[in-house]
Design a protein around this motif. Structure first.
Motif, PDB file in Angstrom:
ATOM      1  N   THR A   1       0.841  -1.191   0.000  1.00 40.99           N
ATOM      2  CA  THR A   1       0.000   0.000   0.000  1.00 40.99           C
ATOM      3  C   THR A   1       0.878   1.242   0.000  1.00 40.99           C
ATOM      4  O   THR A   1       2.040   1.192   0.402  1.00 40.99           O
ATOM      5  CB  THR A   1      -0.929   0.026   1.234  1.00 40.99           C
ATOM      6  N   SER A   2       0.302   2.338  -0.448  1.00 36.05           N
ATOM      7  CA  SER A   2       1.006   3.617  -0.360  1.00 36.05           C
ATOM      8  C   SER A   2       0.558   4.376   0.889  1.00 36.05           C
ATOM      9  O   SER A   2       0.984   5.496   1.123  1.00 36.05           O
ATOM     10  CB  SER A   2       0.739   4.460  -1.612  1.00 36.05           C
ATOM     11  N   LEU A   3      -0.282   3.747   1.679  1.00 37.59           N
ATOM     12  CA  LEU A   3      -0.833   4.347   2.883  1.00 37.59           C
ATOM     13  C   LEU A   3       0.253   4.732   3.888  1.00 37.59           C
ATOM     14  O   LEU A   3       0.212   5.797   4.482  1.00 37.59           O
ATOM     15  CB  LEU A   3      -1.816   3.358   3.518  1.00 37.59           C
ATOM     16  N   ALA A   4       1.220   3.854   4.091  1.00 32.32           N
ATOM     17  CA  ALA A   4       2.299   4.075   5.055  1.00 32.32           C
ATOM     18  C   ALA A   4       3.422   3.104   4.743  1.00 32.32           C
ATOM     19  O   ALA A   4       3.262   2.178   3.951  1.00 32.32           O
ATOM     20  CB  ALA A   4       1.802   3.859   6.484  1.00 32.32           C
ATOM     21  N   ASP A   5       4.579   3.322   5.374  1.00 27.91           N
ATOM     22  CA  ASP A   5       5.720   2.424   5.213  1.00 27.91           C
ATOM     23  C   ASP A   5       5.657   1.249   6.188  1.00 27.91           C
ATOM     24  O   ASP A   5       6.047   0.140   5.871  1.00 27.91           O
ATOM     25  CB  ASP A   5       7.026   3.173   5.455  1.00 27.91           C
ATOM     26  N   VAL A   6       5.181   1.538   7.411  1.00 25.49           N
ATOM     27  CA  VAL A   6       5.191   0.545   8.479  1.00 25.49           C
ATOM     28  C   VAL A   6       3.918   0.681   9.310  1.00 25.49           C
ATOM     29  O   VAL A   6       3.454   1.788   9.570  1.00 25.49           O
ATOM     30  CB  VAL A   6       6.417   0.732   9.408  1.00 25.49           C
ATOM     31  N   MET A   7       3.375  -0.461   9.725  1.00 21.36           N
ATOM     32  CA  MET A   7       2.263  -0.481  10.668  1.00 21.36           C
ATOM     33  C   MET A   7       2.738  -1.222  11.907  1.00 21.36           C
ATOM     34  O   MET A   7       3.336  -2.302  11.793  1.00 21.36           O
ATOM     35  CB  MET A   7       1.050  -1.191  10.078  1.00 21.36           C
ATOM     36  N   VAL A   8       2.494  -0.640  13.062  1.00 22.79           N
ATOM     37  CA  VAL A   8       2.848  -1.277  14.323  1.00 22.79           C
ATOM     38  C   VAL A   8       1.538  -1.567  15.057  1.00 22.79           C
ATOM     39  O   VAL A   8       0.668  -0.699  15.139  1.00 22.79           O
ATOM     40  CB  VAL A   8       3.767  -0.385  15.178  1.00 22.79           C
TER      41      VAL A   8
ATOM     42  N   ASN B   1      -8.331  -8.557  13.980  1.00 21.27           N
ATOM     43  CA  ASN B   1      -7.289  -9.425  13.423  1.00 21.27           C
ATOM     44  C   ASN B   1      -6.567  -8.783  12.233  1.00 21.27           C
ATOM     45  O   ASN B   1      -6.528  -9.340  11.135  1.00 21.27           O
ATOM     46  CB  ASN B   1      -7.892 -10.779  13.035  1.00 21.27           C
ATOM     47  N   LEU B   2      -6.005  -7.608  12.448  1.00 22.82           N
ATOM     48  CA  LEU B   2      -5.318  -6.884  11.373  1.00 22.82           C
ATOM     49  C   LEU B   2      -4.128  -7.650  10.811  1.00 22.82           C
ATOM     50  O   LEU B   2      -3.807  -7.514   9.633  1.00 22.82           O
ATOM     51  CB  LEU B   2      -4.854  -5.512  11.861  1.00 22.82           C
ATOM     52  N   GLU B   3      -3.483  -8.444  11.637  1.00 20.50           N
ATOM     53  CA  GLU B   3      -2.349  -9.221  11.139  1.00 20.50           C
ATOM     54  C   GLU B   3      -2.783 -10.136  10.000  1.00 20.50           C
ATOM     55  O   GLU B   3      -2.085 -10.261   8.995  1.00 20.50           O
ATOM     56  CB  GLU B   3      -1.709 -10.058  12.251  1.00 20.50           C
ATOM     57  N   LYS B   4      -3.922 -10.768  10.144  1.00 17.29           N
ATOM     58  CA  LYS B   4      -4.424 -11.650   9.092  1.00 17.29           C
ATOM     59  C   LYS B   4      -4.747 -10.840   7.838  1.00 17.29           C
ATOM     60  O   LYS B   4      -4.464 -11.272   6.720  1.00 17.29           O
ATOM     61  CB  LYS B   4      -5.660 -12.405   9.566  1.00 17.29           C
ATOM     62  N   LEU B   5      -5.324  -9.667   8.013  1.00 10.74           N
ATOM     63  CA  LEU B   5      -5.654  -8.802   6.885  1.00 10.74           C
ATOM     64  C   LEU B   5      -4.413  -8.452   6.071  1.00 10.74           C
ATOM     65  O   LEU B   5      -4.449  -8.448   4.842  1.00 10.74           O
ATOM     66  CB  LEU B   5      -6.331  -7.519   7.387  1.00 10.74           C
ATOM     67  N   TRP B   6      -3.293  -8.211   6.747  1.00 10.49           N
ATOM     68  CA  TRP B   6      -2.046  -7.829   6.075  1.00 10.49           C
ATOM     69  C   TRP B   6      -1.147  -9.021   5.795  1.00 10.49           C
ATOM     70  O   TRP B   6      -0.016  -8.871   5.349  1.00 10.49           O
ATOM     71  CB  TRP B   6      -1.311  -6.761   6.885  1.00 10.49           C
ATOM     72  N   GLY B   7      -1.616 -10.233   6.082  1.00 11.50           N
ATOM     73  CA  GLY B   7      -0.886 -11.436   5.692  1.00 11.50           C
ATOM     74  C   GLY B   7       0.257 -11.823   6.593  1.00 11.50           C
ATOM     75  O   GLY B   7       1.218 -12.434   6.148  1.00 11.50           O
ATOM     76  N   VAL B   8       0.166 -11.488   7.875  1.00 12.93           N
ATOM     77  CA  VAL B   8       1.202 -11.908   8.830  1.00 12.93           C
ATOM     78  C   VAL B   8       0.517 -12.540  10.030  1.00 12.93           C
ATOM     79  O   VAL B   8      -0.664 -12.315  10.282  1.00 12.93           O
ATOM     80  CB  VAL B   8       2.092 -10.720   9.295  1.00 12.93           C
ATOM     81  N   GLY B   9       1.256 -13.334  10.779  1.00 11.80           N
ATOM     82  CA  GLY B   9       0.706 -13.963  11.975  1.00 11.80           C
ATOM     83  C   GLY B   9       1.090 -13.203  13.233  1.00 11.80           C
ATOM     84  O   GLY B   9       2.038 -12.422  13.237  1.00 11.80           O
ATOM     85  N   ARG B  10       0.356 -13.428  14.278  1.00  7.80           N
ATOM     86  CA  ARG B  10       0.677 -12.832  15.578  1.00  7.80           C
ATOM     87  C   ARG B  10       1.786 -13.637  16.235  1.00  7.80           C
ATOM     88  O   ARG B  10       1.986 -14.816  15.928  1.00  7.80           O
ATOM     89  CB  ARG B  10      -0.547 -12.830  16.472  1.00  7.80           C
ATOM     90  N   PRO B  11       2.517 -13.045  17.181  1.00  9.93           N
ATOM     91  CA  PRO B  11       3.579 -13.770  17.869  1.00  9.93           C
ATOM     92  C   PRO B  11       3.017 -15.032  18.527  1.00  9.93           C
ATOM     93  O   PRO B  11       1.953 -15.007  19.143  1.00  9.93           O
ATOM     94  CB  PRO B  11       4.060 -12.782  18.935  1.00  9.93           C
TER      95      PRO B  11
END
Length: 132
Positions: A50-57, A117-127
């Motif tokens: 996305t061009s929305l941001a570089d990093v999401m925390v 569950n934003l991690e799933k939306l962006w294709g990553v898992g939670r710790p």
């Protein structure tokens, strides 16, 4: 008003490494979250997505009060880096969004984070989460 020369400059590419300012800001945010005892902190590289941001925390606070306190620490880190973020979700503090342009921060209470569950939306898992 933007000069013709400034308007003619190409925009930076969406893909690639985060700009140094974003990397430094993320480091400061992660330090603030660690100092505030945030849980399950995840940093997601958004380059090429996305061009929305570089990093999401994304982080979790144990209660509304903890989420609000973490948000205060993160806003302070943004301001110390010279960024005035937009903040949504206070004073309720179930979920606080802090938008600093290059870096977007979400702080949730546990059940709210699980619901969205934003991690799933962006294709990553939670710790600690197993992926099928």
């Amino acid at each position: 008003m933007i000069s013709v020369e400034a308007a003619a400059q190409p925009l930076p590419p969406v893909s690639g490494q985060p700009r140094p300012q974003a990397g430094t800001l993320v480091r400061d945010i992660l330090t603030a979250l660690d100092d505030g005892k945030a849980e399950d902190v995840v940093s997601i590289d958004l380059h090429g997505k996305t061009s929305l941001a570089d990093v999401m925390v994304i982080a979790t606070g144990r209660s509304n009060m903890h989420v609000g306190a973490l948000a205060d620490r993160v806003v302070k880190a943004f301001k110390e880096a010279g960024v005035t973020p937009r903040v949504e979700g206070l004073p309720a503090a179930d979920w606080v969004l802090i938008d600093g342009g290059d870096v977007i921060m979400h702080i949730f209470r546990p059940e709210v984070r699980q619901f969205y569950n934003l991690e799933k939306l962006w294709g990553v898992g939670r710790p600690g989460e197993l992926r099928a």
